[in-house]
Design a protein around this motif. Structure first.
Motif, PDB file in Angstrom:
ATOM      1  N   GLN A   1      -1.682   6.604  -0.707  1.00 20.18           N
ATOM      2  CA  GLN A   1      -0.676   6.215  -1.698  1.00 20.18           C
ATOM      3  C   GLN A   1      -1.297   6.119  -3.087  1.00 20.18           C
ATOM      4  O   GLN A   1      -0.634   6.350  -4.093  1.00 20.18           O
ATOM      5  CB  GLN A   1      -0.049   4.874  -1.306  1.00 20.18           C
ATOM      6  CG  GLN A   1       0.811   4.949  -0.056  1.00 20.18           C
ATOM      7  CD  GLN A   1       1.318   3.584   0.379  1.00 20.18           C
ATOM      8  OE1 GLN A   1       1.202   2.598  -0.370  1.00 20.18           O
ATOM      9  NE2 GLN A   1       1.865   3.508   1.582  1.00 20.18           N
ATOM     10  N   GLN A   2      -2.590   5.792  -3.139  1.00 20.87           N
ATOM     11  CA  GLN A   2      -3.288   5.710  -4.434  1.00 20.87           C
ATOM     12  C   GLN A   2      -3.853   7.063  -4.853  1.00 20.87           C
ATOM     13  O   GLN A   2      -4.060   7.323  -6.035  1.00 20.87           O
ATOM     14  CB  GLN A   2      -4.459   4.703  -4.353  1.00 20.87           C
ATOM     15  CG  GLN A   2      -4.210   3.452  -3.523  1.00 20.87           C
ATOM     16  CD  GLN A   2      -2.977   2.675  -3.943  1.00 20.87           C
ATOM     17  OE1 GLN A   2      -2.707   2.567  -5.145  1.00 20.87           O
ATOM     18  NE2 GLN A   2      -2.239   2.143  -2.984  1.00 20.87           N
TER      19      GLN A   2
ATOM     20  N   ILE B   1      -5.755   4.678   6.054  1.00 18.19           N
ATOM     21  CA  ILE B   1      -5.699   6.002   5.428  1.00 18.19           C
ATOM     22  C   ILE B   1      -4.393   6.188   4.664  1.00 18.19           C
ATOM     23  O   ILE B   1      -4.376   6.709   3.537  1.00 18.19           O
ATOM     24  CB  ILE B   1      -5.875   7.102   6.496  1.00 18.19           C
ATOM     25  CG1 ILE B   1      -7.304   7.073   7.039  1.00 18.19           C
ATOM     26  CG2 ILE B   1      -5.550   8.476   5.925  1.00 18.19           C
ATOM     27  CD1 ILE B   1      -7.512   7.939   8.257  1.00 18.19           C
ATOM     28  N   GLU B   2      -3.289   5.745   5.257  1.00 18.52           N
ATOM     29  CA  GLU B   2      -1.985   5.871   4.602  1.00 18.52           C
ATOM     30  C   GLU B   2      -1.958   5.078   3.300  1.00 18.52           C
ATOM     31  O   GLU B   2      -1.441   5.551   2.273  1.00 18.52           O
ATOM     32  CB  GLU B   2      -0.883   5.398   5.545  1.00 18.52           C
ATOM     33  CG  GLU B   2       0.523   5.475   4.950  1.00 18.52           C
ATOM     34  CD  GLU B   2       0.911   6.867   4.505  1.00 18.52           C
ATOM     35  OE1 GLU B   2       1.680   6.982   3.532  1.00 18.52           O
ATOM     36  OE2 GLU B   2       0.436   7.856   5.119  1.00 18.52           O
TER      37      GLU B   2
ATOM     38  N   SER C   1      -1.860   2.611  14.099  1.00 15.59           N
ATOM     39  CA  SER C   1      -3.232   2.187  14.378  1.00 15.59           C
ATOM     40  C   SER C   1      -3.902   1.693  13.105  1.00 15.59           C
ATOM     41  O   SER C   1      -3.478   2.015  11.989  1.00 15.59           O
ATOM     42  CB  SER C   1      -4.043   3.337  14.970  1.00 15.59           C
ATOM     43  OG  SER C   1      -4.322   4.310  13.978  1.00 15.59           O
ATOM     44  N   GLN C   2      -4.963   0.914  13.256  1.00 15.42           N
ATOM     45  CA  GLN C   2      -5.643   0.352  12.084  1.00 15.42           C
ATOM     46  C   GLN C   2      -6.180   1.453  11.175  1.00 15.42           C
ATOM     47  O   GLN C   2      -6.024   1.390   9.946  1.00 15.42           O
ATOM     48  CB  GLN C   2      -6.774  -0.565  12.543  1.00 15.42           C
ATOM     49  CG  GLN C   2      -6.291  -1.850  13.210  1.00 15.42           C
ATOM     50  CD  GLN C   2      -7.438  -2.732  13.668  1.00 15.42           C
ATOM     51  OE1 GLN C   2      -8.474  -2.246  14.114  1.00 15.42           O
ATOM     52  NE2 GLN C   2      -7.265  -4.035  13.564  1.00 15.42           N
TER      53      GLN C   2
ATOM     54  N   LEU D   1     -12.838   9.377  -0.954  1.00 15.51           N
ATOM     55  CA  LEU D   1     -13.307   9.804   0.365  1.00 15.51           C
ATOM     56  C   LEU D   1     -13.371   8.615   1.317  1.00 15.51           C
ATOM     57  O   LEU D   1     -13.830   7.529   0.942  1.00 15.51           O
ATOM     58  CB  LEU D   1     -14.705  10.439   0.239  1.00 15.51           C
ATOM     59  CG  LEU D   1     -15.451  10.781   1.531  1.00 15.51           C
ATOM     60  CD1 LEU D   1     -14.738  11.891   2.295  1.00 15.51           C
ATOM     61  CD2 LEU D   1     -16.895  11.193   1.221  1.00 15.51           C
ATOM     62  N   VAL D   2     -12.918   8.829   2.547  1.00 18.27           N
ATOM     63  CA  VAL D   2     -13.102   7.872   3.633  1.00 18.27           C
ATOM     64  C   VAL D   2     -13.966   8.548   4.695  1.00 18.27           C
ATOM     65  O   VAL D   2     -13.647   9.649   5.158  1.00 18.27           O
ATOM     66  CB  VAL D   2     -11.761   7.447   4.270  1.00 18.27           C
ATOM     67  CG1 VAL D   2     -12.002   6.558   5.485  1.00 18.27           C
ATOM     68  CG2 VAL D   2     -10.899   6.720   3.256  1.00 18.27           C
TER      69      VAL D   2
END
Length: 596
Positions: free
Chosen positions: A141-142, A136-137, A130-131, A115-116
């Protein structure tokens, strides 16, 4: 461990809504809570409940520190990853971080996160570079099932509009159907009025300025409704007495106040304001203020060593000084969200604080409790209006105009924002399917190939995928022809072409310079009646109440509610002009009738 804080009912509802959403979907979500509602407690509770690794991001070190402190008050240990706080720990289950520090150290975040959480998530843009999006990208991937949750008081960006697409109360946000949003769903929202009425926030005392105000109405606005700094400075430089008299009133009213925040329009303006205030009681903070000095000035203000804090667009979010009880707004804005952020600086509860005085010296005329419409304000006279959809009955909020009785006489909505649930709600596929937006359009461009109704900015028909003729091309081509006439239509009049045939209706289009074009529709012929109804009946009353007219008399009775086209194109025949195109709902570079 038991939580040291008891969540307020709405905070628990926000937590429950999050758990419920992410049990059913991996799509990104937003929680909307007003300034002072305690977003950090919601974040702390979600972090406490998490069983896998999570990352909490925000844009300023003060919020990193605040969110981390709330979490650790549960007796738990979380890491801080922030260059501004001189800590870079990412080994804990929960990490509180600044987006800038994580983006600069992506190699240290290659673990699997579940979760972010993004605080002040209205700062997230849809751009892949964007940062926030890069972080998030990387995490996706993980873990391709990564959950992304945002929290904000104002889910709106001037450059984008709404930051999410679907609202849990059954509507969509924004009129641009192709624009990507950084979040998909708003899963919980609490209005500012709710917080004030129930005593969770201080009551704002909104007072009209009793002295001269600035008049920014003559300045040109960009497409987001904002003003160029140079133009604002030029206007302000012509009225130094206005600024001086405003600050004299601010100081007079501030005698009984604890903390005063003044929001200036530009840096030069802020310096002028500061020069009129008592030096030993005043601090000025701008984007160029040294970070160490800024922290020191803010700390002195919070400790009440300073009474006045002047700033330019840097303390609208992530700033917490509960004793602030006077907000002076000396800057223009068309954004309800920004206005709410500014006023929100003074609405936190504090011991002995009865209310917060709010005075708008910039003539913004923003209703603090109005919803954000989500589109740039068309003109100064526009107000939020409620428009019911003839298709599904949804109550849309658009910019528009009302008469003296409050009835909507014009609105600028394009498509209904209501969401329709799947027809068969019992099936498994229907329960997992995303609700579809109502396809009723108040303004539309008709496909010449299949007759489908499309957004007025569409290049290809969304039904048959064929190219739609661009109205700009139509106008450009017609203007080049010697045997073509183009008029900017300022209005229409209706009548019968002759007394012998009461089945015929004559429409005269009036150009702004006195030109006229006319055409007739024979209601005795079904094909011509159908064409009239597609052109005018479908758009009756700004498309709020489409009708199928069956006779000329019926049309004449209702003619005041017929919509006129913006342009009419005709071609020269031997002895008359034949109308060929009528362009409705035009948006483009060509000036319409009576526009400056």
């Amino acid at each position: 461990m038991n939580a040291p804080f008891k969540l307020r009912p709405y905070q628990q509802e926000a937590v429950d809504a999050t758990l419920r959403h992410f049990r059913q979907s991996d799509e990104s979500a937003v929680i909307v809570l007003p300034t002072g509602a305690g977003k950090s407690l919601v974040i702390a509770e979600l972090a406490r409940l998490a069983r896998r690794k999570i990352l909490v991001l925000t844009h300023v070190k003060e919020l990193v520190e605040q969110n981390h402190a709330k979490y650790e008050s549960y007796g738990l240990t979380g890491g801080i990853f922030s260059a501004g706080l001189k800590q870079k720990e990412s080994r804990h289950q929960v990490t509180f971080a600044s987006v800038q520090s994580v983006a600069a150290n992506l190699d240290q975040f290659r673990d699997e996160y579940s979760l972010v959480i993004i605080d002040e998530c209205h700062r997230v843009s849809g751009e892949e570079t964007s940062q926030y999006q890069r972080i998030i990208e990387l995490l996706r991937q993980q873990n391709d099932a990564l959950k992304v949750l945002g929290l904000t008081a104002t889910p709106y960006r001037l450059a984008m509009g709404w930051i999410y697409r679907y609202h849990y109360r059954g509507f969509v946000r924004g009129s641009s159907e192709d624009q990507d949003k950084p979040f998909q769903h708003c899963i919980y929202e609490l209005p500012l009025r709710y917080m004030i009425n129930r005593g969770y926030l201080t009551k704002p005392e909104l007072v009209n300025a009793a002295v001269a105000q600035y008049d920014f109405s003559t300045l040109p606005q960009d497409r987001f409704g904002e003003y160029a700094e140079r133009d604002v400075n030029q206007l302000l430089s012509k009225h130094p007495r206005v600024t001086r008299s405003i600050i004299e009133q601010v100081m007079e009213l501030a005698e009984e106040r604890q903390g005063v925040m003044i929001f200036a329009a530009t840096v030069d303006h802020a310096r002028e304001i500061t020069s009129y205030l008592p030096e030993r009681q005043t601090a000025l903070v701008t984007g160029a203020t040294d970070l160490t000095e800024r922290a020191s000035l803010i700390q002195r203000f919070k400790q009440r060593q300073l009474k006045y804090l002047v700033n330019v667009s840097v303390l609208t979010t992530g700033f917490d000084a509960p004793h602030v009880d006077f907000i002076a707004i000396l800057r223009p804005t068309q954004s309800v969200s920004l206005y709410q952020q500014i006023v929100g600086r003074g609405l936190r509860l504090d011991e002995g604080k009865q209310d917060c005085l709010v005075i708008d010296y910039a003539g913004n005329n923003v209703n603090l409790h109005h919803p954000e419409v989500g589109e740039p304000k068309p003109d100064a006279d526009s107000v939020p209006v409620q428009v019911f959809c003839p298709g599904c009955g949804f109550a849309n909020i658009f910019w528009g105009k009302t008469d003296g009785d409050g009835l909507v006489i014009e609105h600028y909505g394009r498509r209904c924002q209501g969401l329709l649930e799947p027809a068969d709600e019992e099936s498994v596929s229907a329960q997992s399917a995303r609700p579809q937006q109502c396809d009723y359009r108040f303004r539309f461009k008709e496909c010449p190939h299949c007759g489908g109704e499309n957004d007025i900015a569409a290049r290809n028909c969304h039904q048959c995928q064929k190219a739609i003729i661009d109205p700009d091309d139509q106008l450009r081509d017609a203007l080049k022809l010697k045997d073509a006439m183009v008029i900017r239509c300022a209005g229409i009049t209706l009548g019968a072409p002759n007394s012998r045939n009461d089945e015929k209706l004559k429409i005269t289009y009036h150009g702004e310079d006195g030109e006229e074009l006319s055409e007739s529709f024979d209601f005795g012929k079904p094909a011509q009646r159908t064409v009239f109804n597609k052109l005018f009946g479908r758009r009756f009353a700004n498309s709020q109440a489409p009708r199928m007219f069956s006779g000329v008399g019926e049309v004449l009775e209702m003619q005041a509610l017929l919509s006129a086209p913006d342009f009419v194109i005709a071609r020269k025949q031997k002895h008359y002009w034949q109308v060929q195109e009528r362009i409705f709902d035009y948006r483009g570079p060509y000036r319409k009738a009576n526009e400056v």
